[in-house]
Write a protein that holds these residues in place. Structure first.
Motif, PDB file in Angstrom:
ATOM      1  N   GLU A 261       3.283 -13.668  -7.950  1.00  0.00           N
ATOM      2  CA  GLU A 261       2.547 -11.721  -7.250  1.00  0.00           C
ATOM      3  C   GLU A 261       3.058 -11.916  -5.494  1.00  0.00           C
ATOM      4  OE1 GLU A 261      -1.994 -11.580  -4.870  1.00  0.00           O
ATOM      5  OE2 GLU A 261      -1.912 -12.493  -6.096  1.00  0.00           O
ATOM      6  N   GLU A 262       3.110 -13.313  -4.752  1.00  0.00           N
ATOM      7  CA  GLU A 262       3.450 -13.212  -3.694  1.00  0.00           C
ATOM      8  C   GLU A 262       5.621 -13.033  -3.692  1.00  0.00           C
ATOM      9  OE1 GLU A 262       2.222 -13.702  -0.991  1.00  0.00           O
ATOM     10  OE2 GLU A 262       0.612 -14.019  -1.883  1.00  0.00           O
ATOM     11  N   ILE A 263       5.783 -13.594  -5.014  1.00  0.00           N
ATOM     12  CA  ILE A 263       7.715 -12.545  -4.876  1.00  0.00           C
ATOM     13  C   ILE A 263       6.929 -11.659  -5.069  1.00  0.00           C
ATOM     14  CG2 ILE A 263       9.300 -12.299  -6.740  1.00  0.00           C
ATOM     15  CD1 ILE A 263       9.156 -15.295  -7.246  1.00  0.00           C
ATOM     16  N   ARG A 264       6.924 -10.725  -5.354  1.00  0.00           N
ATOM     17  CA  ARG A 264       6.935  -9.414  -6.143  1.00  0.00           C
ATOM     18  C   ARG A 264       6.102  -8.661  -4.538  1.00  0.00           C
ATOM     19  NH1 ARG A 264       6.919  -5.185  -9.375  1.00  0.00           N
ATOM     20  NH2 ARG A 264       6.516  -6.680 -10.512  1.00  0.00           N
ATOM     21  N   ARG A 265       5.204  -9.029  -3.197  1.00  0.00           N
ATOM     22  CA  ARG A 265       4.868  -8.881  -2.084  1.00  0.00           C
ATOM     23  C   ARG A 265       6.201  -8.920  -1.682  1.00  0.00           C
ATOM     24  NH1 ARG A 265      -1.546 -10.261   0.116  1.00  0.00           N
ATOM     25  NH2 ARG A 265      -1.382 -12.146  -0.340  1.00  0.00           N
ATOM     26  N   VAL A 266       6.669  -9.744  -0.953  1.00  0.00           N
ATOM     27  CA  VAL A 266       7.607 -10.393  -0.199  1.00  0.00           C
ATOM     28  C   VAL A 266       8.742  -9.077  -0.458  1.00  0.00           C
ATOM     29  CG1 VAL A 266       9.700 -11.470   0.143  1.00  0.00           C
ATOM     30  CG2 VAL A 266       7.415 -12.454   0.340  1.00  0.00           C
ATOM     31  N   VAL A 267       9.097  -8.472  -2.035  1.00  0.00           N
ATOM     32  CA  VAL A 267       9.992  -7.473  -2.574  1.00  0.00           C
ATOM     33  C   VAL A 267       9.656  -6.129  -2.248  1.00  0.00           C
ATOM     34  CG1 VAL A 267      10.812  -6.865  -4.348  1.00  0.00           C
ATOM     35  CG2 VAL A 267      10.942  -8.915  -4.690  1.00  0.00           C
ATOM     36  N   ARG A 268       8.091  -6.106  -2.109  1.00  0.00           N
ATOM     37  CA  ARG A 268       7.427  -4.528  -1.956  1.00  0.00           C
ATOM     38  C   ARG A 268       7.993  -4.676  -0.101  1.00  0.00           C
ATOM     39  NH1 ARG A 268       4.154  -1.562  -3.636  1.00  0.00           N
ATOM     40  NH2 ARG A 268       3.824  -2.262  -5.774  1.00  0.00           N
ATOM     41  N   VAL A 269       7.939  -5.952   0.398  1.00  0.00           N
ATOM     42  CA  VAL A 269       7.931  -5.335   1.618  1.00  0.00           C
ATOM     43  C   VAL A 269       8.972  -5.208   2.151  1.00  0.00           C
ATOM     44  CG1 VAL A 269       7.631  -6.751   4.256  1.00  0.00           C
ATOM     45  CG2 VAL A 269       6.143  -6.725   2.642  1.00  0.00           C
ATOM     46  N   PHE A 270       9.862  -6.221   2.061  1.00  0.00           N
ATOM     47  CA  PHE A 270      11.540  -5.714   2.410  1.00  0.00           C
ATOM     48  C   PHE A 270      12.341  -4.194   1.267  1.00  0.00           C
ATOM     49  CE2 PHE A 270      13.251 -10.253   2.682  1.00  0.00           C
ATOM     50  CZ  PHE A 270      12.215 -10.753   3.405  1.00  0.00           C
ATOM     51  N   ARG A 271      11.911  -3.860   0.530  1.00  0.00           N
ATOM     52  CA  ARG A 271      12.175  -2.678   0.249  1.00  0.00           C
ATOM     53  C   ARG A 271      11.382  -1.541   0.523  1.00  0.00           C
ATOM     54  NH1 ARG A 271      15.089  -2.711  -5.035  1.00  0.00           N
ATOM     55  NH2 ARG A 271      14.302  -0.365  -5.086  1.00  0.00           N
ATOM     56  N   GLU A 272      10.035  -1.423   1.076  1.00  0.00           N
ATOM     57  CA  GLU A 272       9.442  -0.408   2.215  1.00  0.00           C
ATOM     58  C   GLU A 272      10.128  -0.476   3.934  1.00  0.00           C
ATOM     59  OE1 GLU A 272       5.792  -0.019   0.399  1.00  0.00           O
ATOM     60  OE2 GLU A 272       5.368  -1.467   1.854  1.00  0.00           O
ATOM     61  N   LEU A 273      10.632  -1.668   3.516  1.00  0.00           N
ATOM     62  CA  LEU A 273      11.365  -1.550   5.138  1.00  0.00           C
ATOM     63  C   LEU A 273      12.596  -1.213   5.350  1.00  0.00           C
ATOM     64  CD1 LEU A 273      10.069  -4.728   6.971  1.00  0.00           C
ATOM     65  CD2 LEU A 273       9.091  -2.124   7.549  1.00  0.00           C
ATOM     66  N   LEU A 316       1.377 -21.430  -4.096  1.00  0.00           N
ATOM     67  CA  LEU A 316       1.956 -20.366  -3.112  1.00  0.00           C
ATOM     68  C   LEU A 316       1.259 -18.989  -2.580  1.00  0.00           C
ATOM     69  CD1 LEU A 316       4.792 -19.859  -1.745  1.00  0.00           C
ATOM     70  CD2 LEU A 316       5.446 -18.214  -3.381  1.00  0.00           C
ATOM     71  N   ARG A 317       0.578 -19.321  -1.385  1.00  0.00           N
ATOM     72  CA  ARG A 317      -0.248 -18.313  -0.541  1.00  0.00           C
ATOM     73  C   ARG A 317       0.924 -17.359   0.237  1.00  0.00           C
ATOM     74  NH1 ARG A 317      -4.819 -19.763  -2.642  1.00  0.00           N
ATOM     75  NH2 ARG A 317      -5.104 -21.668  -3.064  1.00  0.00           N
ATOM     76  N   ALA A 318       0.270 -16.809   1.425  1.00  0.00           N
ATOM     77  CA  ALA A 318       0.760 -15.507   2.240  1.00  0.00           C
ATOM     78  C   ALA A 318       0.912 -16.811   3.157  1.00  0.00           C
ATOM     79  CB  ALA A 318      -0.676 -14.024   2.150  1.00  0.00           C
ATOM     80  N   SER A 319      -0.035 -17.224   3.762  1.00  0.00           N
ATOM     81  CA  SER A 319       0.166 -18.105   4.522  1.00  0.00           C
ATOM     82  C   SER A 319       1.697 -18.655   4.558  1.00  0.00           C
ATOM     83  CB  SER A 319      -0.982 -18.941   5.076  1.00  0.00           C
ATOM     84  OG  SER A 319      -1.025 -20.204   3.936  1.00  0.00           O
ATOM     85  N   ASP A 320       2.227 -19.331   3.106  1.00  0.00           N
ATOM     86  CA  ASP A 320       2.677 -19.979   3.243  1.00  0.00           C
ATOM     87  C   ASP A 320       4.368 -18.704   3.517  1.00  0.00           C
ATOM     88  OD1 ASP A 320       1.849 -22.340   2.296  1.00  0.00           O
ATOM     89  OD2 ASP A 320       1.446 -21.379   0.297  1.00  0.00           O
ATOM     90  N   ARG A 349      -2.398  -3.436   7.022  1.00  0.00           N
ATOM     91  CA  ARG A 349      -3.838  -3.538   6.748  1.00  0.00           C
ATOM     92  C   ARG A 349      -4.162  -3.042   5.925  1.00  0.00           C
ATOM     93  NH1 ARG A 349      -6.022  -2.429  13.242  1.00  0.00           N
ATOM     94  NH2 ARG A 349      -8.293  -3.381  12.893  1.00  0.00           N
ATOM     95  N   GLU A 350      -3.733  -1.644   5.825  1.00  0.00           N
ATOM     96  CA  GLU A 350      -4.220  -0.348   5.332  1.00  0.00           C
ATOM     97  C   GLU A 350      -4.255  -1.368   3.543  1.00  0.00           C
ATOM     98  OE1 GLU A 350      -6.318   2.290   6.560  1.00  0.00           O
ATOM     99  OE2 GLU A 350      -5.680   0.970   8.377  1.00  0.00           O
ATOM    100  N   ARG A 351      -4.122  -1.933   3.162  1.00  0.00           N
ATOM    101  CA  ARG A 351      -4.123  -2.200   1.630  1.00  0.00           C
ATOM    102  C   ARG A 351      -4.983  -3.812   1.603  1.00  0.00           C
ATOM    103  NH1 ARG A 351       2.547  -2.227   0.607  1.00  0.00           N
ATOM    104  NH2 ARG A 351       2.729  -0.060   1.020  1.00  0.00           N
ATOM    105  N   PRO A 352      -6.341  -4.038   1.070  1.00  0.00           N
ATOM    106  CA  PRO A 352      -7.299  -4.306   0.919  1.00  0.00           C
ATOM    107  C   PRO A 352      -7.076  -5.508   0.694  1.00  0.00           C
ATOM    108  CG  PRO A 352      -8.373  -1.775   0.722  1.00  0.00           C
ATOM    109  CD  PRO A 352      -6.502  -1.861   0.575  1.00  0.00           C
ATOM    110  N   GLU A 353      -6.002  -5.147  -0.831  1.00  0.00           N
ATOM    111  CA  GLU A 353      -5.359  -6.595  -1.466  1.00  0.00           C
ATOM    112  C   GLU A 353      -4.961  -7.115  -0.794  1.00  0.00           C
ATOM    113  OE1 GLU A 353      -2.565  -3.161  -2.380  1.00  0.00           O
ATOM    114  OE2 GLU A 353      -4.664  -3.488  -2.093  1.00  0.00           O
ATOM    115  N   TRP A 354      -4.320  -6.760   0.441  1.00  0.00           N
ATOM    116  CA  TRP A 354      -2.900  -7.890   1.194  1.00  0.00           C
ATOM    117  C   TRP A 354      -3.595  -8.456   2.807  1.00  0.00           C
ATOM    118  CZ3 TRP A 354       2.520  -5.796   1.499  1.00  0.00           C
ATOM    119  CH2 TRP A 354       3.010  -5.716   0.552  1.00  0.00           C
ATOM    120  N   ALA A 355      -5.548  -8.211   2.330  1.00  0.00           N
ATOM    121  CA  ALA A 355      -5.975  -8.592   3.963  1.00  0.00           C
ATOM    122  C   ALA A 355      -5.009 -10.264   4.424  1.00  0.00           C
ATOM    123  CB  ALA A 355      -6.931  -8.204   3.244  1.00  0.00           C
ATOM    124  N   ASP A 356      -4.961 -10.712   2.233  1.00  0.00           N
ATOM    125  CA  ASP A 356      -4.841 -12.286   3.288  1.00  0.00           C
ATOM    126  C   ASP A 356      -3.212 -13.190   3.777  1.00  0.00           C
ATOM    127  OD1 ASP A 356      -3.800 -11.678   1.100  1.00  0.00           O
ATOM    128  OD2 ASP A 356      -3.413 -13.109   0.675  1.00  0.00           O
TER     129      ASP A 356
END
Length: 366
Positions: A261-273, A316-320, A349-356
């Motif tokens: 989950e965190e791998i996909r989140r980091v990849v999403r952030v990087f690809r969008e930016l 592995l959590r968002a805080s890590d 902030r607008e993605r509820p599933e990304w609140a952490d």
């Protein structure tokens, strides 16, 4: 997740060491024609890079995820008298592909020239043992061969990293080597002629500024293959997942479950930016000054796993990952901070599933 097929006990083994078992299995199964001095056929080299299953059931781990045709063109180039230039933005696996190509073709990826602004001509041609030179005068014993000269003598591949960082006059020392396949040694009245199998793989970053462009004469000596960024999110996630597993095994990091989950989140952030737009195409974004490459995503996740394993609860959590993401995005403390803040507030902030993730990023952002 996969790891190198051979445990060498080294922190960063060369490709031919880490994947020795795969290379041996490919050589045993490979019955196709091999160019002079090649360890494997062109077909087997591409199979080694892209992965597959041999007739005896041996699984070959993919080393590169991308268009097959690009690698076929690269390998075909190495089978001719042309040198190969791998071009692309940072993080497109140019060095990784170069190393594995040399390992598969020559069985030796260590004949390497690292290009910098201080790289001297001796790194491409040859140098001298000055103690012997003063004592004996110019002699074969006093000569110190460069990796390129050694590759010429032995019919191997020489690798040149960051070719465009090398001063232009030093770059041009390659012209005679690549065109005539000889390296004159006027001090000895001799020359080194390249054995069959010799060629050069060079890499260059097409996003750098202030580097030394290749002269037209030198560029003509290369066939250029442009390595692209991963085409889709799933492809990039697969690359990051595989490399994180390999690095984790090499570093002997404790296993961390549920990292996907965190791998996909980091990849999403990087690809969008990188793209300047969200994945759904609805929100345009400013892009930071950095490249936010796949290699940086791998580093962020690996660092997060180490943090979680040694200072967290082993998950592995968002805080890590928040701190490492912030460090990757903000290269320019002023301009990039604005880009990151806008992204946090308008997207994360607008993605509820990304609140952490939002809370963790705000915490490390101060």
């Amino acid at each position: 997740m996969t790891a190198p097929t051979t445990d060498t006990g080294l922190l960063r083994p060369h490709a031919e060491q880490a994947y020795a078992a795969e290379l041996a299995a490919l050589a045993a199964a490979d019955d196709r024609p091999r160019p002079p001095s090649w360890e494997l056929s062109p077909w087997a080299v591409v199979t080694y890079l892209l992965g597959g299953v041999l007739p005896d059931g041996t699984a070959i781990i993919p080393k590169y995820i991308g268009p097959r045709r690009l690698l076929e063109v690269a390998v075909s180039t190495l089978a001719t008298d042309r040198a190969l230039l791998l071009l692309g933005v940072p993080g497109t696996a140019k060095t990784w592909v170069s190393e594995h190509l040399a390992a598969a073709v020559s069985g030796n990826s260590t004949l390497l020239v690292q290009g910098t602004s201080g790289t001297a001509e001796e790194a491409i041609r040859y140098g001298w043992n000055y103690a012997r030179l003063l004592a004996e005068g110019p002699s074969e014993a006093a000569l110190v061969p460069s990796p390129v000269m050694t590759a010429m003598r032995t019919g191997k591949i020489a690798r040149i990293e960051e070719l465009t960082r090398i001063p232009s006059d030093v770059q041009d020392a390659l012209i005679t080597v690549l065109s005539e396949k000889t390296l004159p040694v006027p001090e000895l009245g001799s020359e080194v002629q390249a054995a069959k199998g010799f060629t050069v793989i060079a890499t260059a970053n097409d996003r750098d500024r202030g580097v030394n462009d290749l002269s037209s004469a030198l560029r003509r000596r290369f066939n250029t293959v442009v390595l692209p960024l991963p085409a889709g999110e799933d492809e990039e996630v697969a690359i990051v997942t595989r490399r994180v597993a390999e690095l984790g095994a090499a570093l002997e990091l404790p296993p961390v479950p549920a990292a996907a989950e965190e791998i996909r989140r980091v990849v999403r952030v990087f690809r969008e930016l990188r793209a300047g737009v969200t994945a759904d195409g609805r929100t345009k974004l400013k892009s930071p000054s950095g490249t936010l490459s796949t290699a940086e995503a791998i580093s962020v996740i690996t660092n997060g796993i180490a943090l979680s394993a040694h200072f967290g609860d082993g998950v592995l959590r968002a805080s890590d990952i928040a701190g490492a993401v912030l460090g990757s995005v903000i290269k320019d403390p002023v301009a990039d901070s604005v880009v990151w803040t806008e992204y946090l507030e308008a997207v994360v902030r607008e993605r509820p599933e990304w609140a952490d993730f939002y809370r963790a990023c705000r915490e490390v952002s101060g």
